[in-house]
Design a protein around this motif. Structure first.
Motif, PDB file in Angstrom:
ATOM      1  N   ASP A 107     -62.948   5.428  -0.715  1.00 42.77           N
ATOM      2  CA  ASP A 107     -61.854   6.569   0.153  1.00 42.77           C
ATOM      3  C   ASP A 107     -61.739   5.816   1.042  1.00 42.77           C
ATOM      4  OD1 ASP A 107     -63.061   7.981  -1.833  1.00 42.77           O
ATOM      5  OD2 ASP A 107     -64.834   9.589  -0.698  1.00 42.77           O
ATOM      6  N   ILE A 108     -61.830   4.882   1.639  1.00 43.34           N
ATOM      7  CA  ILE A 108     -60.963   4.841   3.205  1.00 43.34           C
ATOM      8  C   ILE A 108     -59.762   4.073   2.606  1.00 43.34           C
ATOM      9  CG2 ILE A 108     -61.520   2.540   5.190  1.00 43.34           C
ATOM     10  CD1 ILE A 108     -64.250   4.014   5.147  1.00 43.34           C
ATOM     11  N   SER A 109     -60.304   2.731   1.620  1.00 45.44           N
ATOM     12  CA  SER A 109     -59.838   1.991   1.360  1.00 45.44           C
ATOM     13  C   SER A 109     -58.467   2.719   0.771  1.00 45.44           C
ATOM     14  CB  SER A 109     -60.245   0.415   0.109  1.00 45.44           C
ATOM     15  OG  SER A 109     -61.189   0.368   1.011  1.00 45.44           O
ATOM     16  N   ASN A 110     -58.766   3.493   0.080  1.00 42.79           N
ATOM     17  CA  ASN A 110     -57.129   3.879  -0.857  1.00 42.79           C
ATOM     18  C   ASN A 110     -56.726   4.595  -0.050  1.00 42.79           C
ATOM     19  OD1 ASN A 110     -56.682   3.748  -3.817  1.00 42.79           O
ATOM     20  ND2 ASN A 110     -58.487   5.363  -4.325  1.00 42.79           N
ATOM     21  N   SER A 111     -56.960   5.426   1.270  1.00 40.84           N
ATOM     22  CA  SER A 111     -56.533   5.925   1.935  1.00 40.84           C
ATOM     23  C   SER A 111     -55.797   5.102   2.897  1.00 40.84           C
ATOM     24  CB  SER A 111     -57.392   6.329   3.425  1.00 40.84           C
ATOM     25  OG  SER A 111     -56.969   6.845   4.865  1.00 40.84           O
ATOM     26  N   LEU A 112     -55.599   3.537   3.462  1.00 38.04           N
ATOM     27  CA  LEU A 112     -55.113   2.542   3.813  1.00 38.04           C
ATOM     28  C   LEU A 112     -54.351   2.307   2.723  1.00 38.04           C
ATOM     29  CD1 LEU A 112     -58.271   0.235   5.122  1.00 38.04           C
ATOM     30  CD2 LEU A 112     -56.315   1.482   7.151  1.00 38.04           C
ATOM     31  N   LEU A 113     -54.009   2.607   2.076  1.00 39.81           N
ATOM     32  CA  LEU A 113     -53.003   2.365   0.562  1.00 39.81           C
ATOM     33  C   LEU A 113     -52.236   3.160   1.179  1.00 39.81           C
ATOM     34  CD1 LEU A 113     -52.111   0.623  -1.416  1.00 39.81           C
ATOM     35  CD2 LEU A 113     -53.637   1.765  -3.257  1.00 39.81           C
ATOM     36  N   ARG A 114     -52.876   4.156   1.152  1.00 43.52           N
ATOM     37  CA  ARG A 114     -51.307   4.998   0.991  1.00 43.52           C
ATOM     38  C   ARG A 114     -50.878   4.969   2.072  1.00 43.52           C
ATOM     39  NH1 ARG A 114     -55.718   8.144  -1.251  1.00 43.52           N
ATOM     40  NH2 ARG A 114     -56.052   9.441   1.102  1.00 43.52           N
ATOM     41  N   GLY A 115     -51.740   5.068   3.714  1.00 48.19           N
ATOM     42  CA  GLY A 115     -50.713   4.699   4.854  1.00 48.19           C
ATOM     43  C   GLY A 115     -49.780   3.683   4.550  1.00 48.19           C
ATOM     44  N   GLU A 116     -49.898   2.803   3.689  1.00 51.16           N
ATOM     45  CA  GLU A 116     -49.503   1.066   3.085  1.00 51.16           C
ATOM     46  C   GLU A 116     -48.617   1.505   2.343  1.00 51.16           C
ATOM     47  OE1 GLU A 116     -49.029  -1.492   5.438  1.00 51.16           O
ATOM     48  OE2 GLU A 116     -50.632  -1.375   6.418  1.00 51.16           O
ATOM     49  N   LEU A 117     -48.287   2.609   1.195  1.00 51.74           N
ATOM     50  CA  LEU A 117     -48.032   3.076   0.527  1.00 51.74           C
ATOM     51  C   LEU A 117     -46.341   4.393   0.792  1.00 51.74           C
ATOM     52  CD1 LEU A 117     -49.711   3.806  -2.337  1.00 51.74           C
ATOM     53  CD2 LEU A 117     -48.084   2.192  -2.697  1.00 51.74           C
ATOM     54  N   SER A 118     -46.748   4.708   2.037  1.00 56.40           N
ATOM     55  CA  SER A 118     -45.995   5.533   2.659  1.00 56.40           C
ATOM     56  C   SER A 118     -45.063   4.577   3.688  1.00 56.40           C
ATOM     57  CB  SER A 118     -46.679   6.340   4.016  1.00 56.40           C
ATOM     58  OG  SER A 118     -46.096   7.097   5.265  1.00 56.40           O
ATOM     59  N   ALA A 119     -45.664   3.427   4.278  1.00 56.98           N
ATOM     60  CA  ALA A 119     -44.591   2.597   5.780  1.00 56.98           C
ATOM     61  C   ALA A 119     -43.622   1.908   4.116  1.00 56.98           C
ATOM     62  CB  ALA A 119     -45.437   1.301   5.976  1.00 56.98           C
ATOM     63  N   VAL A 120     -44.135   1.545   3.085  1.00 53.46           N
ATOM     64  CA  VAL A 120     -42.641   1.444   2.819  1.00 53.46           C
ATOM     65  C   VAL A 120     -41.527   1.436   2.193  1.00 53.46           C
ATOM     66  CG1 VAL A 120     -42.577   0.224   0.197  1.00 53.46           C
ATOM     67  CG2 VAL A 120     -44.488  -0.708   1.390  1.00 53.46           C
ATOM     68  N   GLU A 121     -42.205   3.658   1.766  1.00 57.22           N
ATOM     69  CA  GLU A 121     -41.366   4.696   1.850  1.00 57.22           C
ATOM     70  C   GLU A 121     -40.526   4.506   2.590  1.00 57.22           C
ATOM     71  OE1 GLU A 121     -43.590   7.954   0.071  1.00 57.22           O
ATOM     72  OE2 GLU A 121     -44.756   6.609  -1.047  1.00 57.22           O
ATOM     73  N   THR A 122     -40.836   4.342   4.351  1.00 59.65           N
ATOM     74  CA  THR A 122     -40.455   5.017   5.232  1.00 59.65           C
ATOM     75  C   THR A 122     -39.348   3.552   5.008  1.00 59.65           C
ATOM     76  OG1 THR A 122     -43.076   5.734   6.095  1.00 59.65           O
ATOM     77  CG2 THR A 122     -41.166   5.288   7.636  1.00 59.65           C
ATOM     78  N   TYR A 123     -39.567   2.944   5.679  1.00 60.06           N
ATOM     79  CA  TYR A 123     -39.015   1.637   5.818  1.00 60.06           C
ATOM     80  C   TYR A 123     -37.856   1.734   5.131  1.00 60.06           C
ATOM     81  CZ  TYR A 123     -41.585  -0.720   9.957  1.00 60.06           C
ATOM     82  OH  TYR A 123     -42.025  -0.419  11.091  1.00 60.06           O
ATOM     83  N   THR A 124     -37.656   1.987   3.077  1.00 59.66           N
ATOM     84  CA  THR A 124     -36.967   2.188   2.586  1.00 59.66           C
ATOM     85  C   THR A 124     -35.834   3.042   2.787  1.00 59.66           C
ATOM     86  OG1 THR A 124     -37.975   1.259   0.334  1.00 59.66           O
ATOM     87  CG2 THR A 124     -36.258   2.753   0.037  1.00 59.66           C
ATOM     88  N   GLN A 125     -36.421   4.042   3.331  1.00 60.41           N
ATOM     89  CA  GLN A 125     -35.891   5.605   4.021  1.00 60.41           C
ATOM     90  C   GLN A 125     -34.990   4.611   5.586  1.00 60.41           C
ATOM     91  OE1 GLN A 125     -34.771   7.952   2.369  1.00 60.41           O
ATOM     92  NE2 GLN A 125     -36.295   8.146   1.222  1.00 60.41           N
ATOM     93  N   ALA A 126     -35.592   3.981   5.904  1.00 58.31           N
ATOM     94  CA  ALA A 126     -34.478   3.588   7.453  1.00 58.31           C
ATOM     95  C   ALA A 126     -33.535   3.234   7.273  1.00 58.31           C
ATOM     96  CB  ALA A 126     -35.966   3.506   8.010  1.00 58.31           C
ATOM     97  N   LEU A 127     -33.489   1.939   5.619  1.00 61.00           N
ATOM     98  CA  LEU A 127     -32.657   1.063   5.572  1.00 61.00           C
ATOM     99  C   LEU A 127     -31.790   1.158   5.416  1.00 61.00           C
ATOM    100  CD1 LEU A 127     -35.357  -1.478   4.241  1.00 61.00           C
ATOM    101  CD2 LEU A 127     -33.438  -2.127   6.648  1.00 61.00           C
ATOM    102  N   GLY A 128     -31.946   2.670   4.983  1.00 64.08           N
ATOM    103  CA  GLY A 128     -30.245   3.093   4.775  1.00 64.08           C
ATOM    104  C   GLY A 128     -29.616   3.537   5.508  1.00 64.08           C
ATOM    105  N   LYS A 129     -29.933   3.921   7.036  1.00 64.33           N
ATOM    106  CA  LYS A 129     -29.116   4.192   8.165  1.00 64.33           C
ATOM    107  C   LYS A 129     -28.577   2.631   9.138  1.00 64.33           C
ATOM    108  CE  LYS A 129     -28.326   6.497  12.207  1.00 64.33           C
ATOM    109  NZ  LYS A 129     -26.845   7.589  11.821  1.00 64.33           N
ATOM    110  N   PHE A 130     -29.582   1.564   9.025  1.00 56.20           N
ATOM    111  CA  PHE A 130     -29.465  -0.003   9.628  1.00 56.20           C
ATOM    112  C   PHE A 130     -28.559  -0.639   8.289  1.00 56.20           C
ATOM    113  CE2 PHE A 130     -33.214   2.242  11.523  1.00 56.20           C
ATOM    114  CZ  PHE A 130     -32.759   2.134  12.598  1.00 56.20           C
ATOM    115  N   HIS A 131     -27.585  -1.144   9.103  1.00 58.11           N
ATOM    116  CA  HIS A 131     -26.501  -2.051   8.293  1.00 58.11           C
ATOM    117  C   HIS A 131     -25.729  -3.380   9.185  1.00 58.11           C
ATOM    118  CE1 HIS A 131     -25.968   1.534   5.799  1.00 58.11           C
ATOM    119  NE2 HIS A 131     -25.740   2.285   6.252  1.00 58.11           N
TER     120      HIS A 131
END
Length: 146
Positions: free
Chosen positions: A10-34
């Motif tokens: 459970d803890i490992s999957n929670s950490l994994l979900r956090g990292e997946l969210s980070a990937v999504e977050t940076y993907t979204q943020a890159l749309g703003k930074f050129h």
């Protein structure tokens, strides 16, 4: 499976979900930074998070279970960053990314203190995952100070 083993999963999957969210977050943020160096730095950080996803998935696979496939509730953070970036600009987006990295550091620190987390995972956190987040935080702060 024992309760201890289940808790480690459970803890490992929670950490994994956090990292997946980070990937999504940076993907979204890159749309703003050129511009450079912002874009390259954010792409590098996103790549680090993608590698961390792979590392955590490998540990979960080693435990004989299917790793989580999506960020779940953590994905809402990615959407919030996208909204901040669109409405408030780059500085606010960088601040939100910093907050995400701090949250990840906190999650890893809690995991290191949990006796149910296997030593191999703790070693990975200490040697690779945490130092990355600390470096990300430093890079983001430097970008924001420019």
């Amino acid at each position: 499976m024992t309760a201890t083993f289940d808790q480690c999963i459970d803890i490992s999957n929670s950490l994994l979900r956090g990292e997946l969210s980070a990937v999504e977050t940076y993907t979204q943020a890159l749309g703003k930074f050129h511009r450079e160096p912002e874009r390259s730095i954010l792409e590098s950080i996103r790549q680090d998070h993608m590698d961390s996803v792979g590392r955590l998935r490998a540990h979960i696979d080693d435990m004989g279970v299917q790793p989580d496939e999506n960020s779940g509730v953590w994905g809402q953070f990615a959407k919030a960053v996208e909204g901040f970036a669109k409405v408030f600009g780059e500085t606010t987006a960088l601040m939100a990314l910093e907050a995400g990295e701090l949250s990840g550091i906190d999650d890893y620190l809690v995991s290191l203190d949990d006796p149910e987390v296997m030593d191999e995972i703790k070693d990975e956190i200490r040697e690779v995952l945490m130092p990355r987040l600390e470096a990300h935080l430093s890079s983001l702060r430097k970008l924001r100070a420019r």
